[in-house]
Design a protein around this motif. Structure first.
Motif, PDB file in Angstrom:
ATOM      1  N   SER A  36       0.828  -1.212   0.000  1.00 20.60           N
ATOM      2  CA  SER A  36       0.000   0.000   0.000  1.00 20.60           C
ATOM      3  C   SER A  36       0.859   1.258   0.000  1.00 20.60           C
ATOM      4  CB  SER A  36      -0.930  -0.015   1.215  1.00 20.60           C
ATOM      5  OG  SER A  36      -1.642   1.191   1.333  1.00 20.60           O
ATOM      6  N   ILE A  37       1.935   1.256   0.789  1.00 21.65           N
ATOM      7  CA  ILE A  37       2.822   2.432   0.837  1.00 21.65           C
ATOM      8  C   ILE A  37       3.490   2.660  -0.504  1.00 21.65           C
ATOM      9  CG2 ILE A  37       4.924   3.353   1.905  1.00 21.65           C
ATOM     10  CD1 ILE A  37       4.104   1.912   4.463  1.00 21.65           C
ATOM     11  N   SER A  38       3.862   1.563  -1.194  1.00 20.67           N
ATOM     12  CA  SER A  38       4.538   1.706  -2.486  1.00 20.67           C
ATOM     13  C   SER A  38       3.615   2.208  -3.584  1.00 20.67           C
ATOM     14  CB  SER A  38       5.139   0.359  -2.905  1.00 20.67           C
ATOM     15  OG  SER A  38       4.119  -0.574  -3.245  1.00 20.67           O
ATOM     16  N   LEU A  39       2.293   2.118  -3.374  1.00 20.63           N
ATOM     17  CA  LEU A  39       1.333   2.551  -4.393  1.00 20.63           C
ATOM     18  C   LEU A  39       0.704   3.908  -4.077  1.00 20.63           C
ATOM     19  CD1 LEU A  39      -0.491  -0.837  -5.128  1.00 20.63           C
ATOM     20  CD2 LEU A  39       1.258   0.284  -6.503  1.00 20.63           C
ATOM     21  N   PHE A  44       4.819   8.799   2.192  1.00 19.72           N
ATOM     22  CA  PHE A  44       4.202   8.848   3.512  1.00 19.72           C
ATOM     23  C   PHE A  44       3.968   7.422   3.993  1.00 19.72           C
ATOM     24  CE2 PHE A  44       2.759  12.595   1.141  1.00 19.72           C
ATOM     25  CZ  PHE A  44       3.272  13.596   1.948  1.00 19.72           C
ATOM     26  N   ALA A  45       4.333   7.163   5.265  1.00 15.18           N
ATOM     27  CA  ALA A  45       4.148   5.836   5.832  1.00 15.18           C
ATOM     28  C   ALA A  45       2.762   5.642   6.416  1.00 15.18           C
ATOM     29  CB  ALA A  45       5.203   5.578   6.913  1.00 15.18           C
ATOM     30  N   SER A  46       2.095   6.715   6.807  1.00 19.50           N
ATOM     31  CA  SER A  46       0.768   6.614   7.420  1.00 19.50           C
ATOM     32  C   SER A  46      -0.309   6.767   6.361  1.00 19.50           C
ATOM     33  CB  SER A  46       0.605   7.684   8.502  1.00 19.50           C
ATOM     34  OG  SER A  46       0.758   8.972   7.937  1.00 19.50           O
ATOM     35  N   GLU A  57       4.660   5.946  -9.184  1.00 21.08           N
ATOM     36  CA  GLU A  57       5.883   6.746  -9.250  1.00 21.08           C
ATOM     37  C   GLU A  57       7.047   6.060  -8.542  1.00 21.08           C
ATOM     38  OE1 GLU A  57       5.457   9.941  -5.724  1.00 21.08           O
ATOM     39  OE2 GLU A  57       3.806  10.023  -7.182  1.00 21.08           O
ATOM     40  N   HIS A  58       6.775   5.409  -7.424  1.00 21.24           N
ATOM     41  CA  HIS A  58       7.854   4.739  -6.688  1.00 21.24           C
ATOM     42  C   HIS A  58       8.365   3.518  -7.453  1.00 21.24           C
ATOM     43  CE1 HIS A  58       6.604   7.421  -3.548  1.00 21.24           C
ATOM     44  NE2 HIS A  58       5.422   6.825  -3.417  1.00 21.24           N
ATOM     45  N   TRP A  59       7.470   2.814  -8.113  1.00 23.71           N
ATOM     46  CA  TRP A  59       7.880   1.651  -8.889  1.00 23.71           C
ATOM     47  C   TRP A  59       8.684   2.068 -10.112  1.00 23.71           C
ATOM     48  CZ3 TRP A  59       7.835  -3.262  -7.433  1.00 23.71           C
ATOM     49  CH2 TRP A  59       7.035  -3.605  -6.344  1.00 23.71           C
ATOM     50  N   ARG A  60       8.332   3.196 -10.723  1.00 24.00           N
ATOM     51  CA  ARG A  60       9.119   3.689 -11.859  1.00 24.00           C
ATOM     52  C   ARG A  60      10.548   3.992 -11.427  1.00 24.00           C
ATOM     53  NH1 ARG A  60       4.203   6.668 -13.010  1.00 24.00           N
ATOM     54  NH2 ARG A  60       3.132   5.793 -14.837  1.00 24.00           N
ATOM     55  N   LEU A  61      10.689   4.644 -10.283  1.00 26.37           N
ATOM     56  CA  LEU A  61      12.030   4.955  -9.807  1.00 26.37           C
ATOM     57  C   LEU A  61      12.798   3.687  -9.445  1.00 26.37           C
ATOM     58  CD1 LEU A  61      11.317   8.069  -7.543  1.00 26.37           C
ATOM     59  CD2 LEU A  61      12.244   8.022  -9.857  1.00 26.37           C
ATOM     60  N   TRP A 260       9.651   6.813   2.168  1.00 27.35           N
ATOM     61  CA  TRP A 260       9.006   5.541   2.512  1.00 27.35           C
ATOM     62  C   TRP A 260       8.446   4.838   1.286  1.00 27.35           C
ATOM     63  CZ3 TRP A 260      10.302   3.555   6.840  1.00 27.35           C
ATOM     64  CH2 TRP A 260      10.523   4.345   7.960  1.00 27.35           C
ATOM     65  N   GLY A 261       7.897   5.578   0.342  1.00 23.29           N
ATOM     66  CA  GLY A 261       7.333   4.942  -0.848  1.00 23.29           C
ATOM     67  C   GLY A 261       8.397   4.251  -1.686  1.00 23.29           C
TER      68      GLY A 261
END
Length: 296
Positions: A36-39, A44-46, A57-61, A260-261
């Motif tokens: 969930s955090i990665s998506l 943000f962790a919360s 965006e996090h998966w692209r990086l 976190w993401g």
């Protein structure tokens, strides 16, 4: 004739199923939180378990691709996550191979050969295994620092030195494989020697094929242990391109800014090699068990 199941047994079956479902939920919940955090957009962790907006965006990086930010700026990946993943897989495969080679031969010596101080050596191996590698970090760094002055490819910031350091923790694997060897009758190897096989041929072509299940277990344990190990890798690896994923992921969490993401996406990527190797090794484990259980 119909089989009637009493009510108490039905309740026990229902309770067993509910317990398994609860165990599955508890096991999967941390993974779902990380996913969930990665998506989520932003780092943000919360937040809720189901993100209101899906963002990759996090998966692209993590996969080394750039993307356009909210203001139209081009955001490039800061860290070579895929290279770190490859480094982790490479180190883990080499470690598992070296561990399997050393532990199978050492276990054969302890199981089949007679020599002085054998029981004392086995006890010493077990006692040494009781102390974690964290207690020897200073010694490990000093040893490989000195070795590197004479053999550069075995010094600091080398994957080969990391593999050699991991290979020192084979005591538990030696005990595990020795216990399995002890369950295989010696007469099978003696029969092969009567047919003209050398001791090495009896070990390689008779004993090892019968020990395939335990060898796969040891390979899995060594692979998983190497790919998730952090303390030793953190002191032996320095350059960014040489880091493993476990060490490199720490760079996402630096002071004043916690990504976190990006960290969550890299964490999920680190679990893919373990899953793939486990599925492949499971196939060989099953085939080894079934072939070993057939006479003939």
């Amino acid at each position: 004739m119909a089989i009637v199941t009493d009510k108490s047994k039905r309740w026990r079956v229902i309770a067993a199923h509910l317990s398994l479902i609860a165990l599955l939920v508890v096991t999967l919940f941390p993974f779902l939180v990380i996913l969930s955090i990665s998506l989520r957009p932003g780092n943000f962790a919360s937040g809720s378990l189901i993100p209101p907006e899906i963002s990759f965006e996090h998966w692209r990086l993590a996969l080394g691709m750039s993307y356009q930010g909210p203001s139209g700026e081009l955001i490039e990946p800061d860290f070579p996550v895929l290279r770190w993943l490859w480094n982790s897989v490479k180190v883990a495969l080499m470690t598992a191979g070296v561990t399997l080679l050393l532990s199978t031969t050492a276990a054969y010596a302890f199981s089949r050969m007679k020599f002085r101080f054998k029981s004392q050596a086995l006890t010493a191996l077990m006692l040494l295994q009781m102390f974690p590698a964290v207690l020897a970090l200073v010694a490990i760094y000093a040893i490989f620092d000195v070795i590197g002055t004479y053999v550069p490819w075995l010094g600091i910031d080398s994957h080969f030195s990391l593999v050699l350091a991991y290979a020192g923790g084979i005591a538990l694997h030696v005990w595990t494989i020795k216990g399995y060897y002890d369950t295989i009758p010696v007469e099978i190897e003696e029969a092969a020697k009567v047919d003209g096989a050398t001791p090495w041929q009896a070990f390689l072509y008779v004993l090892l094929p019968m020990a395939v299940p335990i060898l796969m277990v040891v390979f899995l344990l060594a692979f998983i242990g190497a790919i998730i190990e952090y303390p030793v890798a953190s002191i032996l690896l320095k350059e960014q391109n040489n880091l493993t994923l476990a060490v490199g992921s720490k760079l996402f969490l630096y002071e004043q800014k916690y990504l976190w993401g990006d960290f969550a996406a890299a964490a999920i990527l680190s679990g893919l090699p373990i899953t793939v190797v486990f599925l492949l090794a499971q196939k060989w484990m099953i085939s080894g068990l079934t072939s070993g259980g057939v006479k003939g």
